[in-house]
Design an enzyme around this catalytic site. Structure first.
Site, PDB file in Angstrom:
ATOM      1  N   HIS A 259       0.832  -1.194   0.000  1.00  0.00           N
ATOM      2  CA  HIS A 259       0.000   0.000   0.000  1.00  0.00           C
ATOM      3  C   HIS A 259       0.872   1.251   0.000  1.00  0.00           C
ATOM      4  CE1 HIS A 259      -2.767  -3.033   1.647  1.00  0.00           C
ATOM      5  NE2 HIS A 259      -3.736  -2.296   1.149  1.00  0.00           N
ATOM      6  N   ASP A 329      -4.489  -6.409  -7.741  1.00  0.00           N
ATOM      7  CA  ASP A 329      -4.654  -5.667  -6.510  1.00  0.00           C
ATOM      8  C   ASP A 329      -4.844  -4.202  -6.905  1.00  0.00           C
ATOM      9  OD1 ASP A 329      -4.831  -5.198  -3.792  1.00  0.00           O
ATOM     10  OD2 ASP A 329      -2.953  -6.204  -3.302  1.00  0.00           O
TER      11      ASP A 329
END
Length: 405
Positions: A259, A329
């Site tokens: 992230h 993702d």
């Protein structure tokens, strides 16, 4: 594409195949043993029947436009508890043939505790309203792994869940199947049809900041992970909810968080991390597979897995035999956003074999992201940097995925 570029790509493809073969052999998993002995689960041959829509996207008699097909390749997060509060995603579904939406309980960019989920009745109404707008069946997805990663939790009036670590510690497939079915029943009760779970990453590094330390892995043992994930999936299939294996080719040995930025697993990853994926594909317990943004120089010296044809097309599709949908993702995560331009990342992901591009709108929130993404991908086709055949390949996989029982 010109012949010079094609020749170079054929050369690089052959070189990558040879390098990957050496890595897998060194880890005790040769290409011949990596491939399942049984064929992958067959895809349905019939496309889904379009449902009625108050304002359907126009489709020519020759079939859906390129832009409509690209729209089906997007899975996008949005803000709003009701259809009236979410005008942008309503327009995206109605006018851009958006393929799927991704639900969250909180909104990270604004640090708000409320985004799409307040309580069961509200969520059911929101999902039904969005589905009614779609001319092609809409994927409604959520990360409902259990434990700490449960968007539908007790705070919002939903039943409690077990984490993967808790289920793995019990190591009782019958119990895990029951818990998987309970989660699936909760999802079905509000209209959600795709769970971005189970996680089949091995707990190689228990201190992993986004996996091991959060109890998201069933075990470090690939056999336990296979059995537990398989039971979880069977529980979902009993209720008719699709599941997603993640994060290919394995995120459990990492020491960083994708992230935030690039995560390099070159010195920690082994081919053992492929084993649960290989087993579940072989056992026909796979609906979709979600990629990791991890970088592994042994598999691809240039790109992280989501953008790597050597990882997706060669290992996942050719060596492990997966023929179905591949989901990325979040394309806005730091590992992609900070290291690659958005347009280049889209091109590389599609080229690599990704079918559905996740745009969570949780790292950053960009109004108009669906239209911009469609414009960019259509532009890549116009520039002959992507082919329309490649777009149609993903589109057909997505239709088959949506039609499958």
């Amino acid at each position: 594409m010109d012949s010079g570029r094609s020749t170079r790509r054929q050369f690089l493809r052959g070189a990558a195949r040879g390098a990957i073969g050496l890595v897998l052999a060194a880890c005790g998993l040769t290409p011949s043993t990596a491939s399942p002995t049984a064929p992958a689960s067959p895809e349905p041959s019939a496309p889904p029947t379009s449902t009625s829509s108050p304002s359907p996207t126009p489709v020519s008699s020759a079939g859906p436009s390129l832009r409509d097909r690209i729209g089906q390749m997007l899975l996008v997060g949005f803000r709003g508890l009701t259809v009236d509060q979410a005008p942008e995603v309503v327009a995206d579904i109605r006018d851009h043939n958006l393929g799927g939406v991704l639900l969250y309980d909180t909104d990270l960019p604004t640090h708000s505790a409320i985004r799409n989920i307040r309580d069961p009745a509200q969520l059911k109404s929101l999902v039904a309203g969005l589905k009614a707008l779609a001319s092609t069946p809409l994927l409604v997805a959520v990360d409902e792994e259990g434990g700490l990663v449960a968007r539908l939790d007790q705070r919002h009036g939903f039943p409690p869940t077990y984490s993967a670590a808790q289920l793995g510690a019990r190591d009782n497939p019958a119990f895990t199947r029951l818990q998987g079915q309970k989660i699936a029943e909760t999802l079905r009760s509000v209209g959600i049809n795709l769970n971005l779970a189970p996680m089949v990453d091995l707990n190689v590094n228990p201190q992993n900041p986004i996996i091991g330390s959060l109890g998201r892995s069933f075990s470090a043992d690939p056999g336990v992970v296979t059995a537990q994930a398989g039971a979880f999936i069977e529980g979902h299939r009993a209720v008719g909810i699709k599941t997603t294996l993640k994060h290919f080719p394995g995120h459990g040995s990492s020491t960083g968080d994708t992230h935030i930025g690039v995560v390099d697993v070159t010195n920690t990853w082994t081919a053992t991390e492929l084993q649960p994926f290989r087993n579940l594909i072989h056992e026909h317990l796979t609906d979709a597979i979600l990629t990791a943004h991890v970088f592994n120089a042994h598999l691809d010296a240039q790109y992280p897995a989501t953008l790597s044809g050597a990882t997706i097309n060669l290992i996942l599709r050719e060596q492990l035999g997966w023929k179905g949908v591949v989901i990325s993702d979040d394309m806005q995560m730091g590992a992609i956003r900070k290291a690659f331009g958005y347009e280049d990342a889209l091109r590389l992901a599609i080229e690599a074999g990704v079918d559905i591009l996740t745009i969570a709108q949780q790292q950053v929130y960009e109004p108009g992201i669906v239209a911009r993404t469609i414009d960019l991908i259509a532009g890549l086709v116009a520039q002959r940097l992507l082919t329309e055949d490649r777009i149609d390949e993903s589109y057909q996989r997505i239709l088959a995925f949506k039609a499958a029982d």
